[in-house]
Design a protein around this motif. Structure first.
Motif, short mmCIF file in Angstrom:
data_model
loop_
_atom_site.label_atom_id
_atom_site.label_comp_id
_atom_site.label_asym_id
_atom_site.label_seq_id
_atom_site.Cartn_x
_atom_site.Cartn_y
_atom_site.Cartn_z
N LEU A 186 0.83 -1.21 0.00
CA LEU A 186 0.00 0.00 0.00
C LEU A 186 0.86 1.26 0.00
N LEU A 202 -8.94 -0.82 -3.86
CA LEU A 202 -8.78 -1.91 -2.90
C LEU A 202 -10.10 -2.68 -2.82
N LEU A 254 -5.28 -5.64 -4.03
CA LEU A 254 -4.78 -4.34 -4.45
C LEU A 254 -4.80 -4.31 -5.97
N TRP A 298 -8.35 2.08 2.46
CA TRP A 298 -8.50 0.82 3.18
C TRP A 298 -9.63 0.94 4.20
#
Length: 704
Positions: A186, A202, A254, A298
């Motif tokens: 990330l 995501l 991802l 996230w």
């Protein structure tokens, strides 16, 4: 492992900033920027702007920009003498007196013509001179586009290398990345997204039944559920995507380069695939917000997964069907869908070819002798009865006397459903059948209707695949005939010194039988059927026959893929490399510049020279030029044609001559057909040329 990716080998932003400063001075417009679209915005990557105060990372409304109208609507790149600033800049122009305003915009394009970014300039004045400068600005845009595309490609390679390294630290149950890898990735993607204004999404996937499965069926069953989920999701990822197990019952995905629509499409594919595998899930997705970054993304994905309702199918996933066709094709998926609807163990398609019958496709979660290509001619089968009657057959118990004459004892049929398949013209193609090893007294005529329901889609796919197979066989047959005839015929076209008129070398050109496809189609077809290297090396072998008697250098056309093969290197070992020029063709893209350059480097030290073809025709050639720094830059025929009457072509050619001089390369102009074109090319400083006006290609006997 470092969380932040190293600076890219191609420094696009450094070159961009220097270019913008040069354009501001040379063109007379003080404000210049390069922007990329990210969702509804145009995000500024690089900028020099004394007028509006734009800085990297700022955003303009893409819908309101002149850039959008140039890219999407094809309007004139120049807006001259406007009475006010464009809508997108109006909020930033408050309190600034500019008078008349002029703009110029050109796209920065990628390998497939996709617009990667736009180059924009704005300033005061009537802009009367800007149209004359468009070719020069376009050239700068093309070079910047090639640099940006190269940096993006290198970034993708770096990402793929990271994924490979991350696979060495996999979660022991699922084989995917562990939580620490997820967090590191990330951070790395946040840096890349900020540099390139690239979207990132995501996706979080939760298994709400995992605890219950562990409790009722044991941890082995729970581990199987986790592994099945990871396999299903992992099979649908791109090379740069990352799948990680970020908690006991949760996976994270991802998706670099995927925006809102891309993430939604991915989520739907995953939902459908997991449901087909009997996996109940909750899914949450979010796309990076430029102002907040990926850690906040996230958190938003966590909120989304909490709001999602699990797609419940079963708590004890059945074993997934295993295709015996060698691929997870749409056709196999349809077969398996029909198999599961009927409740059968096997499903297959058989096809008639003349007086023989073969298994074409087969799916089953169990081992089976029904593999594609199996010749079942003469083998007793209920399919024979379906074919002879040209009618559906439902057999609840194949041990019944009425089926004994056709029962396949090797397959151990216990129950059977089959229907005939017909081509669009009505002719009989074969059968679509399902089989189980035990009798099934629940079967009814309606089960044949289930097979009929997918017949249209099945035959659409079958006939399309069969057409492709016939086309492939036709291409292979043409290549076999060509090989039997000795390979391509080679002719040689002189490369002439434009100052003296003397031939300094020749280019070998392949010619194929009259009435067959063009040379570029031959090479493309050969590559498509896996024979590209063989055809190129056959043409090279024939071309080398002329080396002892031809003047100067011999230019040989080869694709990047063939250049890195042992077959070529073995041939080059025995040649005087100071007389050889490898002309890199564009039959296929360069998949790995590092490998190409490492192959060429020792050969160039021994005297081999490199030419890049079709320069000026688009992204790929400029990318080659920047990556390879060749000895010869071949000016594409599209720029040479009518260069004596077209100022924009002259401007582009002049720019390439300047670039070649700075990199110690020579320009070869292709396709010179008139004295006027030749005269202009000489004036521009082009050193070498080819074309019918200078000399036509000829066979060896006429050239020597």
């Amino acid at each position: 492992m470092s969380a932040v990716p190293a600076a890219p080998a191609v420094d696009f932003l450094g070159v961009a900033n220097r270019t913008l400063a040069d354009l501001a001075q040379r063109v007379g417009l003080p404000s210049w920027w390069i922007g990329r679209t990210e969702g509804p915005d145009q995000v500024i990557l690089a900028v020099t702007d004394p007028l509006f105060g734009l800085t990297p990372g700022d955003a303009l409304s893409w819908a309101d920009t002149h850039c959008r109208r140039v890219v999407e609507d094809g309007v004139d790149p120049v807006l001259a003498g406007l009475s006010s600033v464009p809508v997108s800049l109006a909020p930033r122009a408050v309190g600034r007196e500019l008078g008349a305003v002029s703009l110029i915009t050109v796209p920065l394009t990628g390998p497939d013509g996709t617009v990667l970014a736009t180059l924009c300039g704005v300033g005061g004045g009537n802009g009367a001179h800007l149209h004359d400068l468009v070719p020069s600005v376009r050239l700068q845009g093309d070079l910047l586009g090639a640099l940006l595309a190269a940096e993006l490609e290198l970034t993708e390679r770096s990402r793929a290398a990271e994924r490979s390294a991350q696979s060495e630290h996999a979660d022991e149950v699922t084989g995917v990345a562990p939580p620490e890898t997820w967090q590191t990735a990330l951070i790395a993607e946040e840096a890349r997204a900020a540099r390139h204004a690239a979207p990132v999404s995501l996706v979080l996937i939760e298994l709400p039944d995992l605890v219950d499965v562990n409790r009722r069926l044991g941890f082995t069953a729970g581990d199987g559920l986790l592994h099945r989920t990871a396999s299903t999701v992992g099979a649908r990822l791109r090379s740069g995507d990352l799948l990680a197990r970020i908690a006991g019952d949760r996976f994270g995905v991802l998706l670099p380069g995927s925006g809102l629509e891309g993430s939604r499409a991915f989520v739907e594919r995953i939902r459908t695939a997991l449901a087909a595998d009997g996996v109940s899930v909750r899914i949450g997705a979010a796309t990076r917000d430029r102002a907040q970054g990926l850690l906040a993304t996230w958190a938003r994905a966590e909120d989304a997964i909490a709001a999602d309702t699990a797609s419940r199918v079963t708590s004890t996933p059945p074993p997934p069907a295993r295709t015996t066709s060698g691929s997870d094709s749409t056709l196999d998926a349809l077969l398996d869908l029909a198999r599961r609807q009927i409740g059968a163990e096997f499903a297959f398609i058989s096809t008639l070819e003349g007086d023989r019958r073969y298994i074409r496709n087969a799916v089953s979660p169990f081992p089976t002798s029904l593999t594609p290509g199996t010749d079942v001619t003469g083998r007793r089968s209920l399919c024979d009865r379906v074919l002879s009657d040209d009618a559906a057959l439902v057999a609840t118990d194949t041990s019944a006397p009425e089926f004994e004459a056709h029962r396949d004892h090797l397959l151990r049929e216990g129950s059977y459903v089959g229907i005939p398949l017909h081509r669009r013209d009505g002719s009989l193609y074969g059968t679509l059948c399902t089989v189980s090893r035990a009798p099934d007294h629940s079967l009814r005529p309606r089960d044949a209707e289930i097979l009929r329901a997918v017949t249209g889609a099945v035959m659409e796919l079958v006939e399309e695949e069969d057409r492709s197979r016939r086309a492939r066989r036709g291409k292979l047959a043409r290549l076999d005939d060509l090989d039997a005839a000795g390979g391509p015929v080679v002719v040689y076209q002189p490369v002439v010194d434009l100052a003296t008129g003397e031939a300094v070398g020749v280019e070998a050109l392949s010619r194929f039988p009259h009435g067959t496809p063009t040379p570029d189609r031959w090479f493309a077809d050969a590559t498509e059927v896996g024979c590209g290297e063989e055809l190129e090396l056959s043409a090279l072998d024939n071309a080398l026959h002329g080396l002892p008697v031809l003047p100067g250098f011999l230019a040989l056309n080869l694709s990047p893929a063939t250049i890195t093969t042992p077959g070529l290197l073995r041939r080059l070992e025995r040649l005087p490399l100071d007389r050889i020029v490898l002309e890199i063709t564009e039959h296929s893209a360069v998949a790995d510049y590092a490998s190409l350059l490492s192959t060429l480097e020792p050969l160039r030290r021994r005297g081999l020279r490199i030419a890049v073809d079709d320069t000026g025709a688009g992204y790929a050639s400029l990318s080659h030029v920047l990556a390879i720094l060749p000895d010869f830059i071949k000016l594409d025929i599209s720029l040479v044609r009518d260069i004596d009457t077209d100022t924009s072509r002259r401007a582009l050619a002049a720019g390439l001559v300047t670039f070649a001089s700075a990199t110690d390369a020579l320009i070869i102009a292709e396709g010179i057909e008139t004295a006027e074109e030749l005269s202009v090319l000489r004036e521009l400083g082009v050193q070498l040329g080819q074309g019918y006006h200078l000399a036509r290609p000829a066979a060896l006997s006429a050239s020597s």
